[in-house]
Each structure stands twice: as structure tokens, then as C-alpha cells.
Scaffold this motif. Structure first.
Motif, short mmCIF file in Angstrom:
data_model
loop_
_atom_site.label_atom_id
_atom_site.label_comp_id
_atom_site.label_asym_id
_atom_site.label_seq_id
_atom_site.Cartn_x
_atom_site.Cartn_y
_atom_site.Cartn_z
N TYR A 1 -22.20 25.69 10.96
CA TYR A 1 -21.93 26.98 10.29
C TYR A 1 -23.04 27.28 9.28
CZ TYR A 1 -17.17 26.64 12.13
OH TYR A 1 -16.09 26.55 12.97
N ARG A 2 -23.14 28.55 8.93
CA ARG A 2 -24.09 28.97 7.89
C ARG A 2 -23.47 28.90 6.49
NH1 ARG A 2 -25.15 32.96 11.90
NH2 ARG A 2 -27.21 32.63 12.86
N GLY B 1 -15.79 26.68 7.54
CA GLY B 1 -17.09 27.27 7.73
C GLY B 1 -17.02 28.60 8.45
N SER B 2 -18.11 29.36 8.33
CA SER B 2 -18.24 30.63 9.05
C SER B 2 -19.72 30.92 9.19
CB SER B 2 -17.54 31.76 8.30
OG SER B 2 -18.14 31.96 7.02
N ASP B 3 -20.05 31.87 10.05
CA ASP B 3 -21.46 32.21 10.27
C ASP B 3 -21.92 33.42 9.49
OD1 ASP B 3 -22.25 30.12 11.91
OD2 ASP B 3 -21.38 31.05 13.69
N GLN C 1 -17.31 18.49 11.82
CA GLN C 1 -17.48 19.94 11.68
C GLN C 1 -18.50 20.47 12.66
OE1 GLN C 1 -19.99 21.67 8.99
NE2 GLN C 1 -18.58 23.22 8.18
N ASN D 1 -20.08 27.62 4.02
CA ASN D 1 -19.02 26.62 3.96
C ASN D 1 -17.99 26.94 2.89
OD1 ASN D 1 -19.78 24.20 5.84
ND2 ASN D 1 -21.69 24.81 4.85
N GLN E 1 -28.32 27.16 9.82
CA GLN E 1 -27.01 26.57 10.08
C GLN E 1 -27.04 25.07 9.77
OE1 GLN E 1 -26.56 27.87 14.21
NE2 GLN E 1 -24.97 29.29 13.54
#
Length: 538
Positions: free
Chosen positions: A506-507, A474-476, A503, A509, A442
Motif C-alpha cells: 500500500y501507499r 492500508g490504502s493506495d 500485509q 498506512n 508503495q
């Protein structure tokens, strides 16, 4: 960079992106598009232009020739507008969906409207002349069969053969019986005229032992819809298939001038005007894919790139209004189409393929486009006169709506506004960016530094007056919905060329560049990221 919406963003290459509008690839980066402007003179308010072409006529003057849904034909240049409808009376039966094809032989224009016999406009003529439907008539003979009182064709094209010179080729014939008045269609029948020279036309389509004219059936599935020349041969397409017309060694008399055979089963054309020549290749589309053809082989251009996106956004009720134009100034083929948002069925979007860079551009907004042609730019000269610049090219299109906004033809890629006087809204977006080499890791992004310049209408860097809006998301995981942070505006003319990002971690973008302006365009050749690796999930 190439617009590639058909594949998951996580597997996009370094020079691909998955979403955007009103932006295009330049040699050094992504830029926003220029606008549209009306040019020349108005036509009557009640007229809706549905087809346009352009070429040089007498005295080397450039002319546009256009047809309207009311059945009138007009010729237009910097001196004014003239009605070139034969006899001055509008053709009955015209409408929004009238299928028109045409070609120039030097300074002579030939057109076909699928309702009347073909007609031609010579270099200095004040109106079109129709070919003769009466086999015994005084004019140039089109219908030579006394059993028919009328004959029409679905398309007409010019073929400059290497063996006998120029001929006209027409196909998908419909004949009216002279006794019963019953109309019978011959969907796979193709005919060609006698040969003729430059700036001329055929005086008859009747086959004799003294000329090369002929008429026959071709082996395709479904009606033939259009044809095109490529590398010395002529190709006729139906919705499904393609046949080749190959010039033969002509000896005179009853010797055939063209050999005909099936060429491809499965490749054809969606409808007339869905192709464009570009040097020694042809670009087109059918119901299967967007393709490029070199005279020997059809190759897919859209598969795993834009095919699914294009066909899923094409309005199925108005597929007959799609058309293709080659923009040689930009070295790109442009596909105009009515999207699902097109309420009146006219083309509201255009996607393009830049063949010199092998890249696709996302949809560009157009104003109810009905037809287009390439032409010299009509612009202001240093002596304050308006004229066509022979050292330039652009695309000019007609709009199919009969409102006061579009009584004139429209010159594309000029100025900084869309019709009717709207600022240009543009966006570039790239999802599923892996800034780390580990999917599990992350990151926290602190700053985005987009390298932005403003451009003038010639594509040259100019004084920077605008701004760019940067949005970071962003998201994981690649399957999780993207969460975007608050958008940040950055001045182009600035000593601090970055956007500060607050921000979370997140993993994966996502990045968006947005701009809405009626005074400038922007280009972004590169972008730098400042981030910190926070943690690696175990």
C-alpha cells in the motif's frame, strides 16, 4: 499528541491523531484512561442527583452538597448523609432540567435554582436558609419590591471585588406581580447584593445610600445565562454576547461601584455552568466554538481541531445539560456532554483539553453524568480507614439515573472499570501515515514494534501483565477506504516486542492500538516500523 479529528488525516502533524476513545495524552505518550468508582453513602433509591458541589465547612471537614430531581438537598461526607433541604420538605417544580448555579464564600455555600429565591448553607448549619421573598419579611431580603410577590434569578455567582469586598451577582430575573400573579421576565436585568466578608453573606439586596447593592439592564442580545470572574473583573454572558463589570474607585454614598460596558459581541455561553476557571484564565464554550479567555481577549481552542467533531456529536435535544469542570490534577478542562447515542439525555461522553500541553483528548466514557466538582480523593489510608486525602485531587460526578448502580456519587479516574462493573475498552488510531517521502511509492510493512508499558492508578509503571492489540491497515490513496489486516495481540511482558504483519503493498498506512481490560491500563510512548519499499508507480 493531540486528538485532531476536524482536518484530513493526511495533513495531521507528527504529534496529532484523528481517532480514538478512552485514551489520553500523557507527557511521554498515549495512555488508556482509568475507571470510575462509587464512594460514600447511598441516597434514597428514588432520587436522581442533578447537581453537586464540594467544599470545606466547619472544623475543616470536606463536604459534598447535592440536589436531586425530586427537590431534595443533601450534604455528605465520610460521617454520613444529612438532608439539608429548608424545612425538610422537597421543593416543588424540580426536575431533570432544573438550572442550578452556586459558589462558595469560604465555608458558606450560596446556590440558586431558578425556581426559588437564592439560599445559603453556613459552615455548621444543618439545613439551607432561603433569602426572603417578602419585602417586609423577617429574614434577609432578596425581593425588596413591594409590587412583586416573588422573584427568581437565572444564575447567581460570587464576585470578590478589589474595591468593596465580596458581592453576589444574579441575573435573568423573573418577577410575579403581587396583584395579578402574572410572571414577567427581565432577561437582561442583573443585580448585585450589598458587600460582605469572608464566610459571610449579604443581609439584603436592596439598594440604599449606605450599601453598594444595585440593579440594572445590561447591553446584550438575549437572556443572560451565567457569569464568571477573571483577573479582577466580572463578565456576564448571554447566548450571544459578553459584558464587563469593572470595579470603580468607590467613594461611598451614591457613587457606583461597578462600571458596565459591552465587551464582546459574538462570544457568550451555551448555558449556565459551561465555563471553568484555570489559574488566570477561563475556559468555556458557546454555540460558536470552545474558547479560552484571559480577561482581555477570547481565543478559539476548537477551530480546525475538535470544533466540528464536538458540535456534530452533541445531542441537540439536550444542549442545556452540557457542563465544564477544571481538573487541576491533570491540568485539563473537561467538557461533559450528551452525545447522539445518549438515550436519556445525560452526559455519556467527556472530551478534555490539557492546557499545559496544548492538546485535546478524545471522548472518554462517563456514566449518565449530570454534574461534577473537584474534590480530594476519597481513599483507603494505611491504617485501613477511608477518608479524604488532602494531598490529592480528582473529579467527582453525579449520575442522573435512579437505579441501584448509582445511588452514590462517582469518583473519576480510579480503578480499572467503568460503571456498572464494565472493563475499559480503549483505542488509539492514526490514519494516512506516509512512511515514504514519495506519495507514489508503495510499501510492505513487516513488523510493528509498539513500546508498551502497564501503569498503575497513580500513573507509574507497574508489573506488566496485559496485552495490546495492533491492527494495521492500508490504502493506495488518501481517499480510498482503509483495508485492515487481521489484528495481532502482543503481550506487554515479552522478549519479542513486535507484531508480525502479513500485509499487502500500500501507499498509505493506518494503525490502531486496542485494549479491553478490567485489571490494568497501558501507555505507548513510541512505535517502530519495519517495512520494505516495493515499487514506485509511474
Amino acid at each position: 499528541m493531540s486528538f485532531t479529528p476536524d482536518i484530513p488525516a493526511t495533513v495531521l502533524g507528527a504529534n496529532e491523531y484523528n481517532a480514538g476513545y478512552n485514551v489520553e495524552t500523557d507527557i511521554r505518550g498515549i495512555r488508556s484512561v482509568l475507571g470510575d468508582e462509587e464512594i460514600l453513602f447511598e441516597i434514597p433509591d428514588s432520587e436522581k442527583p442533578i447537581w453537586i458541589t464540594g467544599g470545606y465547612r466547619a472544623n475543616d471537614l470536606w463536604w459534598f452538597v447535592l440536589a436531586t430531581a425530586n427537590g431534595n438537598w443533601y450534604a455528605m461526607n465520610q460521617a454520613g448523609v444529612i438532608d439539608v433541604t429548608p424545612g425538610g420538605n422537597p421543593f416543588p417544580g424540580y426536575g431533570d432540567d432544573t438550572n442550578i448555579t452556586g459558589d462558595w464564600n469560604g465555608t458558606t455555600l450560596f446556590v440558586n435554582d431558578n425556581i426559588n429565591p437564592p439560599m445559603y448553607l453556613t459552615a455548621a448549619a444543618s439545613e439551607f436558609v432561603q433569602y426572603e421573598n417578602d419585602p417586609l419579611g423577617p429574614g434577609y431580603i432578596w425581593n425588596y419590591n413591594p409590587a412583586w410577590s416573588a422573584l427568581t434569578a437565572g444564575f447567581l455567582r460570587l464576585f470578590n471585588t478589589p474595591n468593596v469586598g465580596s458581592i453576589l451577582i444574579a441575573g435573568n430575573l423573573s418577577a410575579t406581580d403581587a396583584v395579578s400573579s402574572i410572571v414577567e421576565n427581565y432577561p437582561t436585568t442583573v443585580r448585585w447584593s450589598q458587600a460582605f466578608g469572608l464566610n459571610e453573606g449579604p443581609t439584603t439586596w436592596a439598594p440604599t445610600t449606605l450599601n453598594v447593592a444595585n440593579e440594572l439592564e445590561v447591553p446584550v442580545r438575549g437572556p443572560v445565562v451565567d457569569g464568571f470572574p477573571c483577573n479582577g473583573n466580572f463578565f456576564v454572558c448571554s447566548y450571544w454576547d459578553t459584558v464587563i463589570f469593572s470595579p470603580l474607585n468607590y467613594q461611598g454614598g451614591n457613587t457606583p461601584v461597578l462600571g458596565i460596558r459591552p465587551f464582546n459581541q459574538g462570544r457568550g455561553l451555551l448555558n449556565a455552568n459551561c465555563w471553568a476557571n484555570a489559574d488566570n484564565t477561563v475556559y468555556g464554550l458557546d454555540a460558536r466554538d470552545i474558547w479560552v479567555f484571559d480577561g482581555r481577549e477570547f481565543k478559539s481552542l476548537g477551530n480546525q481541531r475538535v470544533k466540528n467533531y464536538f458540535y456534530s456529536n452533541l445531542n441537540p435535544a439536550y444542549t442545556d445539560r452540557v457542563f465544564v469542570v477544571n481538573n487541576t490534577k491533570k491540568n485539563q478542562v473537561e467538557i461533559y456532554y450528551p452525545s447522539l447515542e445518549s438515550e436519556d439525555g445525560w452526559c455519556d461522553q467527556m472530551i478534555s483539553y490539557r492546557y499545559t500541553l496544548d492538546c485535546w483528548n478524545p471522548p472518554r466514557q462517563v456514566y449518565h453524568a449530570s454534574s461534577a466538582t473537584e474534590a480530594p480523593v476519597y481513599e483507603l489510608f494505611p491504617d485501613s480507614t477511608l477518608d479524604f486525602n488532602p494531598a490529592s485531587r480528582t473529579i467527582v460526578y453525579t449520575s442522573g439515573v435512579d437505579d441501584s448502580t448509582t445511588n452514590r456519587i462517582i469518583q473519576k479516574d480510579r480503578g480499572y472499570q467503568f460503571l456498572p462493573g464494565e472493563p475499559i475498552s480503549s483505542e488509539f488510531r492514526r490514519d494516512d501515515l506516509h512512511l515514504s517521502d514519495k506519495y507514489s511509492e508503495q510499501l510492505m510493512v513487516h513488523r510493528i514494534l509498539p513500546e508498551i508499558n502497564n501503569l498503575n492508578q497513580f500513573g507509574l509503571v507497574t508489573v506488566s501483565t496485559g496485552n495490546i492489540t495492533v491492527s494495521l491497515g492500508g490504502s493506495d490513496s488518501v481517499g480510498q477506504e482503509v483495508t485492515f489486516q487481521t489484528a495481532v495481540d502482543m503481550q506487554v511482558d515479552t522478549a519479542d516486542p513486535w507484531t508480525q504483519i502479513n500485509q499487502n503493498v500500500y501507499r498509505i498506512n493506518s494503525i490502531k492500538l486496542n485494549n479491553t481490560s478490567s485489571t490494568d491500563t497501558w501507555i505507548c510512548p513510541a512505535m517502530s516500523w519495519q517495512f520494505t519499499r516495493i515499487q514506485d508507480s509511474r
